[in-house]
Motif scaffolding. Structure first.
Motif, PDB file in Angstrom:
ATOM      1  N   UNK A 185       1.316   1.939  10.502  1.00 44.55           N
ATOM      2  CA  UNK A 185       1.669   3.256  11.010  1.00 44.55           C
ATOM      3  C   UNK A 185       0.430   3.979  11.521  1.00 44.55           C
ATOM      4  N   UNK A 186       0.438   4.306  12.834  1.00 39.94           N
ATOM      5  CA  UNK A 186      -0.649   5.047  13.465  1.00 39.94           C
ATOM      6  C   UNK A 186      -0.064   6.312  14.078  1.00 39.94           C
ATOM      7  N   UNK A 187      -0.115   7.391  13.326  1.00 37.24           N
ATOM      8  CA  UNK A 187       0.354   8.697  13.812  1.00 37.24           C
ATOM      9  C   UNK A 187       1.784   8.643  14.338  1.00 37.24           C
ATOM     10  N   UNK A 188       2.644   7.923  13.622  1.00 36.95           N
ATOM     11  CA  UNK A 188       4.049   7.866  13.997  1.00 36.95           C
ATOM     12  C   UNK A 188       4.441   6.690  14.852  1.00 36.95           C
ATOM     13  N   UNK A 189       3.479   5.981  15.425  1.00 35.77           N
ATOM     14  CA  UNK A 189       3.779   4.751  16.143  1.00 35.77           C
ATOM     15  C   UNK A 189       3.416   3.567  15.252  1.00 35.77           C
ATOM     16  N   UNK A 190       3.902   2.377  15.623  1.00 31.49           N
ATOM     17  CA  UNK A 190       3.656   1.173  14.827  1.00 31.49           C
ATOM     18  C   UNK A 190       2.779   0.200  15.630  1.00 31.49           C
ATOM     19  N   UNK A 191       1.847  -0.445  14.905  1.00 28.63           N
ATOM     20  CA  UNK A 191       0.900  -1.359  15.533  1.00 28.63           C
ATOM     21  C   UNK A 191       0.981  -2.718  14.856  1.00 28.63           C
ATOM     22  N   UNK A 192       1.065  -3.792  15.681  1.00 30.75           N
ATOM     23  CA  UNK A 192       1.073  -5.174  15.196  1.00 30.75           C
ATOM     24  C   UNK A 192      -0.180  -5.883  15.699  1.00 30.75           C
ATOM     25  N   UNK A 193      -0.693  -6.809  14.885  1.00 29.87           N
ATOM     26  CA  UNK A 193      -1.874  -7.576  15.299  1.00 29.87           C
ATOM     27  C   UNK A 193      -1.804  -8.968  14.692  1.00 29.87           C
ATOM     28  N   UNK A 194      -2.257  -9.979  15.448  1.00 30.05           N
ATOM     29  CA  UNK A 194      -2.259 -11.339  14.938  1.00 30.05           C
ATOM     30  C   UNK A 194      -3.404 -12.168  15.477  1.00 30.05           C
ATOM     31  N   UNK A 195      -3.869 -13.110  14.659  1.00 27.75           N
ATOM     32  CA  UNK A 195      -4.822 -14.139  15.070  1.00 27.75           C
ATOM     33  C   UNK A 195      -4.108 -15.470  14.938  1.00 27.75           C
TER      34      UNK A 195
ATOM     35  N   UNK B 236       0.846  -1.187   0.000  1.00 33.48           N
ATOM     36  CA  UNK B 236       0.000   0.000   0.000  1.00 33.48           C
ATOM     37  C   UNK B 236       0.887   1.244   0.000  1.00 33.48           C
ATOM     38  N   UNK B 237       0.581   2.191  -0.886  1.00 33.90           N
ATOM     39  CA  UNK B 237       1.383   3.408  -0.942  1.00 33.90           C
ATOM     40  C   UNK B 237       1.315   4.185   0.371  1.00 33.90           C
ATOM     41  N   UNK B 238       0.155   4.163   1.032  1.00 30.47           N
ATOM     42  CA  UNK B 238      -0.009   4.914   2.277  1.00 30.47           C
ATOM     43  C   UNK B 238       0.624   4.224   3.470  1.00 30.47           C
ATOM     44  N   UNK B 239       0.937   2.912   3.332  1.00 28.39           N
ATOM     45  CA  UNK B 239       1.539   2.148   4.423  1.00 28.39           C
ATOM     46  C   UNK B 239       2.684   1.295   3.871  1.00 28.39           C
ATOM     47  N   UNK B 240       3.779   1.916   3.436  1.00 31.94           N
ATOM     48  CA  UNK B 240       4.856   1.136   2.802  1.00 31.94           C
ATOM     49  C   UNK B 240       5.532   0.141   3.741  1.00 31.94           C
ATOM     50  N   UNK B 241       5.544   0.408   5.062  1.00 29.96           N
ATOM     51  CA  UNK B 241       6.207  -0.481   6.013  1.00 29.96           C
ATOM     52  C   UNK B 241       5.316  -1.616   6.500  1.00 29.96           C
ATOM     53  N   UNK B 242       4.039  -1.613   6.136  1.00 28.71           N
ATOM     54  CA  UNK B 242       3.125  -2.654   6.580  1.00 28.71           C
ATOM     55  C   UNK B 242       3.549  -4.005   6.011  1.00 28.71           C
ATOM     56  N   UNK B 243       3.676  -4.998   6.887  1.00 31.00           N
ATOM     57  CA  UNK B 243       4.075  -6.359   6.499  1.00 31.00           C
ATOM     58  C   UNK B 243       2.940  -7.303   6.887  1.00 31.00           C
ATOM     59  N   UNK B 244       2.369  -7.989   5.897  1.00 26.06           N
ATOM     60  CA  UNK B 244       1.239  -8.894   6.112  1.00 26.06           C
ATOM     61  C   UNK B 244       1.726 -10.322   5.911  1.00 26.06           C
ATOM     62  N   UNK B 245       1.305 -11.229   6.793  1.00 29.42           N
ATOM     63  CA  UNK B 245       1.802 -12.599   6.734  1.00 29.42           C
ATOM     64  C   UNK B 245       0.687 -13.586   7.063  1.00 29.42           C
TER      65      UNK B 245
END
Length: 429
Positions: free
Chosen positions: A195-205, A154-163
């Motif tokens: 990226x959430x306002x400069x912080x990073x958020x991880x989530x998993x199921x 995603x252009x708006x979230x270049x650092x997002x890593x989905x697995x």
């Protein structure tokens, strides 16, 4: 380590240059040298196993071929005492891991690739071997990782890593006591670095992997975890990470020993503060669990706190330390307090040779009056690649002495001593 990775490339290039040295022009040699430097830049990467999930970034240089990484320690451990290791408490190796840990390893193969559209993918496969008789594990190999992931989608979230797949998951680990103070290894899916306002958020199921007599199976146990982490928070010179996890179960988790587990839930809250230059404070509270919400332990509350770090006294002399406290309470718990202190002075003779002296003390103080305490001292002479405490590979030649005193109300105290010598190889790469 980089020299080891590049040795085969350097040898091949040296052979080519030697074979064509008579006919090759200086321009050709310069062009070949430039190409070698480009290859070295691609091989010299940090894509390696450090017992944490591997998270790709969009600026990663794609490594050539298959990346082989892992962690392992193997060697002989001769014991002349009552017990092989000094084990007290439930916070890893609470008296210190040096000269006090079993053999095993994790071996990973991964491929990273991309296309002109921009996304960077990786596919990873890992087997491990941690069969230890004192852990009542059957031995053999288990499939620990089999996953795929992608970043820069995603252009708006270049650092997002989905697995998705099977992976190490949320297993922050401490070194001196070899303790994963959270552990949700399993199979499922999620994302890192939203990226959430400069912080990073991880989530998993994540589903807990089931095990048979010979190792890991392909199905879940019916126990699941929702995991989350907020990180990249800078405050007052500290880097802060916050964790929140929730555990639950399906009807598949119902067994003879846990007939009502599908009605159980568990949760965890934790914070980790990294202070510059080398100190860390961890606080974790769990309800219905201890280090993993997969446990679904009923009326059990567990508080864990620790402080660890390292001090460089002089250039060759440093001291690593860790102190921790755990309180376990609740009607379904073995109510107790646990204490641990580990101190490891290290002396670096040069970039190859070092001497370590690790001392540790741990105590279990049970509410019913039972008490278990232990101490350990290990002297280790080391040969390593590099001049830092974390430099690996390392050859380690050590002697360990220790003692465990187990006092149960109404019976005589039982003491078991440990005296061992060993030679071990340890490496992560």
């Amino acid at each position: 380590m980089n020299k080891c990775k590049l040795s085969s490339v350097a040898l091949a290039v040296t052979t080519i240059i030697a074979s064509f040295s008579i006919s090759a022009s200086s321009e050709n040699i310069e062009e070949l040298t430039k190409r070698v430097q480009e290859l070295e830049a691609k091989i010299d990467l940090s894509y390696a196993d450090n017992q944490q999930p591997m998270v790709l970034t969009p600026d990663l240089e794609i490594p050539l071929g298959i990346v082989f990484s892992g962690y392992a320690r193997y060697g002989a451990h001769y014991s002349a005492g009552d017990q092989r290791y000094v084990q007290v408490g439930t916070t890893g190796v609470a008296t210190g891991r040096l000269g006090n840990e079993a053999n095993g390893g994790e071996f990973q193969f991964a491929k990273v690739f991309s296309n002109d559209d921009g996304p960077i993918w990786d596919v990873a496969f890992m087997i491990d071997q941690w069969g230890v008789d004192q852990w009542d594990s059957p031995g053999g190999l288990s499939l620990k990782k089999a996953y795929a992931g992608v970043t820069n989608i995603f252009e708006s979230q270049p650092d997002l890593y989905v697995w998705a797949g099977r992976d190490f998951h949320q297993r922050p680990k401490q070194s001196l006591n070899d303790y994963a103070w959270m552990d949700h290894d399993g199979q499922g899916g999620g994302f890192y670095n939203l990226n959430l306002a400069g912080t990073k958020f991880d989530f998993g199921f994540i589903g807990q992997v089931d095990y048979g007599d010979g190792g890991a199976l392909g199905n879940d146990t019916g126990r699941y975890a929702l995991t989350s982490k907020l990180h990249g928070i800078e405050l007052g010179g500290a880097n802060i990470a916050l964790f929140a996890n929730y555990g639950f179960a399906s009807d598949e988790a119902v067994t003879v020993g846990s007939p009502d587990v599908n009605n159980e839930t568990a949760w965890q809250l934790a914070s980790q503060l990294d202070f510059s230059p080398a100190a860390k404070l961890i606080v974790r509270y769990a309800d219905g669990a201890d280090s993993s919400v997969f446990n679904l332990s009923g009326d059990v509350q567990a508080l864990y706190a620790s402080f660890e770090g390292a001090v460089n006294v002089t250039e060759p002399f440093a001291v690593e330390y860790l102190t921790s406290y755990k309180n376990v309470s609740g009607s379904d718990a073995d109510e107790r307090n646990e204490y641990s202190v580990i101190v490891r002075p290290t002396y670096q003779w040069n970039n190859i040779h070092s001497t370590w002296l690790e001392t540790g003390y741990a105590l279990e103080d049970h509410k019913n009056g039972d008490e278990k305490s232990g101490w350990k001292v290990t002297l280790s002479q080391n040969i390593s690649w590099g001049g830092l405490p974390g430099s690996r590979p390392m050859l380690r030649f050590y002697t360990t002495v220790g003692d465990v005193d187990n006092s149960v109300q109404g019976t005589s105290s039982v003491k078991q001593d440990t005296l061992s010598v060993g030679a071990m190889w340890e490496a992560w790469w």
